[in-house]
Design an enzyme around this catalytic site. Structure first.
Site, PDB file in Angstrom:
ATOM      1  N   PRO A 158       0.823  -1.213   0.000  1.00 17.07           N
ATOM      2  CA  PRO A 158       0.000   0.000   0.000  1.00 17.07           C
ATOM      3  C   PRO A 158       0.856   1.262   0.000  1.00 17.07           C
ATOM      4  O   PRO A 158       1.851   1.328   0.713  1.00 17.07           O
ATOM      5  CB  PRO A 158      -0.776  -0.106   1.315  1.00 17.07           C
ATOM      6  CG  PRO A 158       0.157  -0.865   2.218  1.00 17.07           C
ATOM      7  CD  PRO A 158       0.863  -1.858   1.330  1.00 17.07           C
ATOM      8  N   ARG A 196      -0.839   4.782  -1.300  1.00 18.22           N
ATOM      9  CA  ARG A 196      -1.886   5.778  -1.095  1.00 18.22           C
ATOM     10  C   ARG A 196      -2.656   5.575   0.223  1.00 18.22           C
ATOM     11  O   ARG A 196      -2.968   6.530   0.928  1.00 18.22           O
ATOM     12  CB  ARG A 196      -2.866   5.666  -2.277  1.00 18.22           C
ATOM     13  CG  ARG A 196      -3.932   6.725  -2.331  1.00 18.22           C
ATOM     14  CD  ARG A 196      -4.941   6.364  -3.440  1.00 18.22           C
ATOM     15  NE  ARG A 196      -4.333   5.751  -4.577  1.00 18.22           N
ATOM     16  CZ  ARG A 196      -3.982   6.392  -5.693  1.00 18.22           C
ATOM     17  NH1 ARG A 196      -4.234   7.670  -5.816  1.00 18.22           N
ATOM     18  NH2 ARG A 196      -3.409   5.742  -6.694  1.00 18.22           N
ATOM     19  N   CYS A 256       0.721  28.960 -16.060  1.00 16.79           N
ATOM     20  CA  CYS A 256       0.280  29.466 -17.352  1.00 16.79           C
ATOM     21  C   CYS A 256      -0.314  28.355 -18.185  1.00 16.79           C
ATOM     22  O   CYS A 256       0.260  27.934 -19.189  1.00 16.79           O
ATOM     23  CB  CYS A 256       1.465  30.091 -18.080  1.00 16.79           C
ATOM     24  SG  CYS A 256       1.332  31.851 -18.012  1.00 16.79           S
TER      25      CYS A 256
HETATM   26  N1  LLP Z   1       3.092  -1.653  -5.912  1.00 19.72           N
HETATM   27  C1  LLP Z   1       3.346  -1.443  -7.204  1.00 19.72           C
HETATM   28  C2  LLP Z   1       4.102  -2.438  -7.967  1.00 19.72           C
HETATM   29  C3  LLP Z   1       2.885  -0.275  -7.838  1.00 19.72           C
HETATM   30  O1  LLP Z   1       3.139  -0.087  -9.122  1.00 19.72           O
HETATM   31  C4  LLP Z   1       2.162   0.674  -7.080  1.00 19.72           C
HETATM   32  C5  LLP Z   1       1.682   1.897  -7.701  1.00 19.72           C
HETATM   33  C6  LLP Z   1       1.940   0.420  -5.723  1.00 19.72           C
HETATM   34  C7  LLP Z   1       2.417  -0.758  -5.169  1.00 19.72           C
HETATM   35  C8  LLP Z   1       1.199   1.377  -4.819  1.00 19.72           C
HETATM   36  O2  LLP Z   1      -0.089   1.619  -5.226  1.00 19.72           O
HETATM   37  P1  LLP Z   1      -1.079   2.441  -4.255  1.00 19.72           P
HETATM   38  O3  LLP Z   1      -1.383   1.574  -3.063  1.00 19.72           O
HETATM   39  O4  LLP Z   1      -0.396   3.686  -3.839  1.00 19.72           O
HETATM   40  O5  LLP Z   1      -2.244   2.729  -5.123  1.00 19.72           O
HETATM   41  N2  LLP Z   1       0.418   8.329  -9.775  1.00 19.72           N
HETATM   42  C9  LLP Z   1      -0.824   7.607  -9.644  1.00 19.72           C
HETATM   43  C10 LLP Z   1      -0.636   6.269  -8.995  1.00 19.72           C
HETATM   44  C11 LLP Z   1       0.343   5.411  -9.744  1.00 19.72           C
HETATM   45  C12 LLP Z   1       0.542   4.136  -9.031  1.00 19.72           C
HETATM   46  C13 LLP Z   1       1.670   3.377  -9.610  1.00 19.72           C
HETATM   47  N3  LLP Z   1       1.952   2.193  -8.900  1.00 19.72           N
HETATM   48  C14 LLP Z   1      -1.808   8.451  -8.841  1.00 19.72           C
HETATM   49  O6  LLP Z   1      -1.469   9.568  -8.488  1.00 19.72           O
HETATM   50  O7  LLP Z   1      -2.926   8.029  -8.600  1.00 19.72           O
END
Ligand code: LLP
Length: 465
Positions: A323, A325, A393
């Site tokens: 996790p 986010r 901008c």
């Molecule tokens: N593990 C792997 C292999 C991942 O690629 C990711 C996220 C995570 C864990 C963590 O995912 P989370 O639990 O944070 O959703 N920039 C995008 C999110 C891109 C996520 C990429 N990989 C956003 O702002 O929503």
């Protein structure tokens, strides 16, 4: 400028543009506990937001705006909740891409988390923090030889391999260093999940992982086993998407992964001891989002894996999850100062703040939705349909597309945007040479800068003329 209302701007639900925002909330001052951090509350006397015990007006005076604020206790509480919910027979890897700094890496270590890094830069932060290397996982579809070498030399606990090229590079590096590097194979399980929907037959046309269905994953496993002297295959890894509220996608992925584990046992006589289901669990950006409690999610994921392994006659592998986010998002908010207020008759009022797409690209990039509140005071003025925009901008420079703010919102007021702790500072840019805001950790009435504000000297220091 006086705190005048803006009579030309629409204020009522009856002027909502089609396909536009939900109706105005009954109380514009309310802080929903699902969206705002545990330490966010209105001061009953002044109506201002207090954040982990400090008035945000004071924080703004001391540290300036815009600023990212983290409720440290809330961050740590969420981290602990994940570790406890998954228990001693699983590992929780905090996904550093969501937000990583030396202080954050230390909090993660202290709270019993493992840490997932996906670049040499993230690895450098973890190592600077003294994060135990054995608890690091290293991801990425194109890790350079230098990055891999640094990981091997540091004793990173697992490298999640993502290509045949990488397998060969890593085996050679491990041989050079005289070590046996623990690895996982990143697979594409053909499942793609986003929020409440998932596709069980997602196309495999993407850069990450080895296809299970197409046989590339089986080939990667064979190659790694052939390099057994220098590579120790510990398991399979899959990540199916982000901002997921439902475990159905994980269920399909777990099914396909256990099928693969069974095939590996049949073909190679080895039972891989670990399974990593990746990250992606959703959070509440607005009151419309309703993520399940982590205890519930952990119970379901463990149940799914246990059931699938029992059905396939496999021992239960040690589970890991990643996790980002769900730990870092909710404890963070961004504090801005209003600079201009521009009513567009018949449309809405544009409220400009002193940051924008350089500190939060998510609205422009993903159409992300956020919750914003007036926080230096309360207001009982009527709701004004607003769009909170930045100072860049570019007309796409939107922080909150559809917002209801009190009609007396005026320059000099402070606004806070909730749930910005993940993927805002980590995706920040210097577009228009705007300086990146600081990150302030607040805990029990004490504020500490954990990443300082960028300065013009930082910016010009890179420019060699
Ligand atoms: N593990 C792997 C292999 C991942 O690629 C990711 C996220 C995570 C864990 C963590 O995912 P989370 O639990 O944070 O959703 N920039 C995008 C999110 C891109 C996520 C990429 N990989 C956003 O702002 O929503």
């Amino acid at each position: 400028m006086s705190r005048s209302a803006h009579p030309a701007g629409p204020r009522h639900a009856d002027v909502l543009p089609e396909g536009g925002p939900a109706a105005a909330p009954a109380d514009l001052n309310r802080l929903d506990g699902r969206v705002w951090p545990g330490g966010a509350a209105r001061d009953p006397d002044t109506g201002a937001l207090t954040f982990a015990g400090i008035d945000v007006r004071e924080l703004a005076r001391e540290f300036g705006t815009p600023a990212y604020l983290i409720d440290e206790d809330d961050w740590r509480r969420r981290a602990r909740a994940w570790v406890e919910a998954f228990g001693a027979d699983a590992d929780v890897f905090y996904a550093g891409k969501s937000f990583l700094s030396v202080a954050i890496a230390k909090w993660a270590a202290e709270e019993g988390l493992h840490l997932d890094v996906c670049s040499g830069g993230e690895l450098a932060v973890a190592l600077r923090a003294g994060f135990p290397a054995a608890r690091l996982g290293f991801h990425g579809n194109n890790k350079s030889v230098a990055e891999l070498e640094r990981a091997v030399a540091a004793g990173v606990g697992r490298v999640i391999v993502d290509s045949h090229d990488e397998i060969e590079r890593l085996a050679a590096l491990a041989a050079e260093h005289g070590v046996r590097q623990r690895v996982m194979v990143r697979v594409t399980a053909g499942v793609e999940a986003h929020t409440h929907e998932f596709i069980a037959t997602a196309h495999e046309d993407q850069k990450f992982g080895f296809s299970l269905a197409g046989g590339a994953a089986a080939e990667a496993v064979s190659r790694i086993l052939k390099h057994g002297e220098h590579l120790e295959l510990i398991g399979l890894h899959s990540h199916i998407g982000s901002q997921i509220f439902d475990t159905a996608g994980f269920e399909v992925a777990a099914h396909r992964l256990t099928e693969a584990l069974a095939a590996i046992k049949r073909d190679h006589g080895v039972e891989l001891p670990e399974l990593d289901l990746g990250g992606g669990l959703g959070i509440a950006y607005t009151e419309a989002d309703d993520p399940a409690p982590v205890v519930e999610t952990a119970r379901r994921l463990k149940e799914i894996v246990a059931r699938e392994c029992d059905a396939a006659g496999l021992a239960h592998p040690r589970l890991s999850v990643e996790p980002g986010r769900a730990i870092a998002g909710p404890p963070g908010i961004t504090l801005y100062e209003v600079g201009t207020v521009k009513p567009l008759p018949g449309l809405r009022t544009y409220v400009s703040v002193d940051g924008g797409m350089s500190d939060n690209i998510r609205t422009a990039l993903y159409d992300a939705e956020y919750t914003v509140r007036l926080v230096n005071r309360e207001s009982t003025d009527e709701p004004m349909l607003s769009r909170v925009v930045g100072k860049h901008c570019e007309s796409g420079d939107i922080v909150v597309r559809d917002a209801w703010l009190p009609a007396d919102t005026a320059p000099g007021d402070l606004l806070a945007v909730a749930a910005t702790g993940a993927y805002c500072r980590s995706m920040a840019s210097n577009y228009n040479h705007v300086l990146k805001p600081p990150v302030i950790a607040v805990r029990a009435g004490e504020a500490r800068v954990i990443v300082r504000r960028e300065t013009e000297d930082d910016l010009l220091g890179l420019d060699l003329g």
